[in-house]
Scaffold this active site. Sequence first.
Site, PDB file in Angstrom:
ATOM      1  N   GLU A  17      -7.954  -8.454   6.178  1.00 38.77           N
ATOM      2  CA  GLU A  17      -6.597  -8.027   5.827  1.00 38.77           C
ATOM      3  C   GLU A  17      -6.143  -8.636   4.517  1.00 38.77           C
ATOM      4  O   GLU A  17      -6.326  -9.832   4.284  1.00 38.77           O
ATOM      5  CB  GLU A  17      -5.649  -8.438   6.955  1.00 38.77           C
ATOM      6  CG  GLU A  17      -4.556  -7.451   7.216  1.00 38.77           C
ATOM      7  CD  GLU A  17      -5.082  -6.113   7.734  1.00 38.77           C
ATOM      8  OE1 GLU A  17      -5.239  -5.184   6.903  1.00 38.77           O
ATOM      9  OE2 GLU A  17      -5.328  -5.992   8.934  1.00 38.77           O
TER      10      GLU A  17
ATOM     11  N   ASP B  66      -7.171   2.005   2.818  1.00 40.33           N
ATOM     12  CA  ASP B  66      -6.586   3.028   3.693  1.00 40.33           C
ATOM     13  C   ASP B  66      -7.063   4.422   3.325  1.00 40.33           C
ATOM     14  O   ASP B  66      -7.444   5.223   4.188  1.00 40.33           O
ATOM     15  CB  ASP B  66      -5.055   2.975   3.611  1.00 40.33           C
ATOM     16  CG  ASP B  66      -4.518   1.617   3.984  1.00 40.33           C
ATOM     17  OD1 ASP B  66      -5.302   0.787   4.481  1.00 40.33           O
ATOM     18  OD2 ASP B  66      -3.318   1.385   3.778  1.00 40.33           O
TER      19      ASP B  66
ATOM     20  N   SER C 284      -0.092   5.841   7.768  1.00 46.81           N
ATOM     21  CA  SER C 284       0.472   7.190   7.785  1.00 46.81           C
ATOM     22  C   SER C 284       0.505   7.740   6.358  1.00 46.81           C
ATOM     23  O   SER C 284       0.242   8.934   6.138  1.00 46.81           O
ATOM     24  CB  SER C 284       1.871   7.166   8.371  1.00 46.81           C
ATOM     25  OG  SER C 284       2.649   6.167   7.746  1.00 46.81           O
TER      26      SER C 284
ATOM     27  N   GLY D 182       1.806   0.598   9.991  1.00 46.55           N
ATOM     28  CA  GLY D 182       0.617  -0.176   9.624  1.00 46.55           C
ATOM     29  C   GLY D 182      -0.668   0.542   9.987  1.00 46.55           C
ATOM     30  O   GLY D 182      -1.747  -0.046   9.968  1.00 46.55           O
TER      31      GLY D 182
HETATM   32  C1  GLA Z   1      -1.890  -1.767   3.213  1.00 48.82           C
HETATM   33  C2  GLA Z   1      -2.585  -1.344   1.928  1.00 48.82           C
HETATM   34  C3  GLA Z   1      -4.082  -1.670   1.976  1.00 48.82           C
HETATM   35  C4  GLA Z   1      -4.328  -3.122   2.396  1.00 48.82           C
HETATM   36  C5  GLA Z   1      -3.522  -3.474   3.634  1.00 48.82           C
HETATM   37  C6  GLA Z   1      -3.598  -4.936   4.004  1.00 48.82           C
HETATM   38  O1  GLA Z   1      -2.328  -0.992   4.283  1.00 48.82           O
HETATM   39  O2  GLA Z   1      -2.421   0.034   1.677  1.00 48.82           O
HETATM   40  O3  GLA Z   1      -4.670  -1.385   0.734  1.00 48.82           O
HETATM   41  O4  GLA Z   1      -4.066  -3.989   1.341  1.00 48.82           O
HETATM   42  O5  GLA Z   1      -2.137  -3.136   3.485  1.00 48.82           O
HETATM   43  O6  GLA Z   1      -4.895  -5.283   4.352  1.00 48.82           O
END
Ligand code: GLA
Length: 387
Positions: free
Chosen positions: A35, A173, A128, A125
Site C-alpha cells: 500500500e 488501480d 471505483s 478504496g
Molecule cells: C489509491 C491510488 C493508488 C495507490 C493506492 C494506495 O488507490 O490510486 O495508485 O497509491 O491509493 O496504495
Amino acid sequence: MIKDDLLNVINEIYGKSDETVRFFQAPGRVNLIGEHIDYNGGYVFPAAIDKVSTVAIRKRNDSIIKLYATDLRYVVEADMKNLEQYKNLKWGNYQLGVIDQILKKGLKIKGAEFIFDDKVPLGSGLSSSAAIEVVTAYAILQLYGYKMEKMDIALLCQKAEHEYVGVKCGIMDQFASVMGKKDHAMLLDCNTLQYEYVPVKMDEYSIVISNTNKKRSLGSSMYNKRRSECEQALSDMQKKFPDKKYLCDFSYKEFLSCVDEIIDEDCKKRAEHAVCENLRVLDSVKALRKNDIFSFCKYLNLSHISLRDLYEVSCKELDVLVENAWMQKDVLGSRMTGAGFGGCTVSIVKSESVETFIEDISRVYSEVVGYDASFYVCNISDGVKEI
Ligand code: GLA
C-alpha cells in the site's frame, strides 16, 4: 440481463438511434498488500474483484459526449472541442479526463453516448474511479476501432487522473482494472511495469471485504501530501545514495544508514513504511506461493500496523474493523486496503466462520462508530472486457 436493462435505459434517456449499442465492463480491485508504494517504485499485489462498472455505448456523428449514470439519474453533456471547462464536475470528470487524453494522443474519435451502471461502491478504496476510467477508455477505443495495448490503456487512464482530476495516483488501480485475471492476484513491479499472475487459492479461507461506509475522496484527502512527503524523504536520502530513483530501491540496511539525512520526522516515518512494505510484499507473495496462508496473513497484519503508525493513513473506523477482526479466532489476517482515511478493509476468514465474523464485527462496529459497516465475500475476477 444487464445488457437488456441498459439497452432500455440508453433508448429512454437519449432516444432511439440506428447506431449499434455495445457493452463493456471493468472491475474495481482489492489490494492484498503493497500500500502506498506504487508511486514509490515498489511492488504491489492487487486483484480485480467482482464489483464492476458496466457501460452501454453508441456513436454520435458530432463532437458531443453524453454521460448518464443509473444511480445518479442526470445527463452530463460535454463538447470535445472544449474539454477544459468540465474539470470541476462532481461526476463525469473521470470520463472526460480519459476522452481528453485520447484526443491528446491524436486519435480520431467522434462523440458518443454512454450509460454507466457503477457497482463499485464510490469512495470505498476499491477503485471505483479506476473502473470508470478504464471502462470509458476501453469502450470508446473499441467503438472507434482502436486496439491499444492494455498497459497503455492503464497508463492513459492514470494520466487522465493526474492531469484532469488532479490526483497524483500511482498505476496500481488502473493496471488491476485492465489486467485482472480470475482467481489470480498480480505481482506488479511499479518501477519496470513487469508483472506476474499468482494464483490465490485459499482452500478453506475466504477474502472478506468490510466497508467502513465512511466516505472519502482521494482529491481532497491527504493523498497528494503523502506523495510529496515521500519525495522529500527521497531527496534527503539521495544525499548519500544519489543513484537511487525511488524509496523502494532501498534495502532496510541502506535506509538505516541514511535515515538521519531525513530532516522531517513525518517524512522519516513515511520512508520507513515504503521501504518495509515493499519487502513485506515480496515475502508475503513467497509465502502464498508455498500455500503458507498463515505467514501470508502475518504480513497483511504488519502492513496495517505500518499504515496506521508510520504512514498514518488509517482512521478510527478502519482500525475498529481491523483490530476486532484480529481478535476473532478464525481470522488469519486483516488490513486496510486502498488509499485509506476511510474505505475498506480486507480480511482472510475461515469460510465456515464468515457469517459469525460478519455478525460479530458489524455489531461492534455499529456500537463504536454509530453507523453500519457493510460486508461481502469477494471473488477475484477478470479485467476489462466487452460483454
Ligand atoms: C489509491 C491510488 C493508488 C495507490 C493506492 C494506495 O488507490 O490510486 O495508485 O497509491 O491509493 O496504495
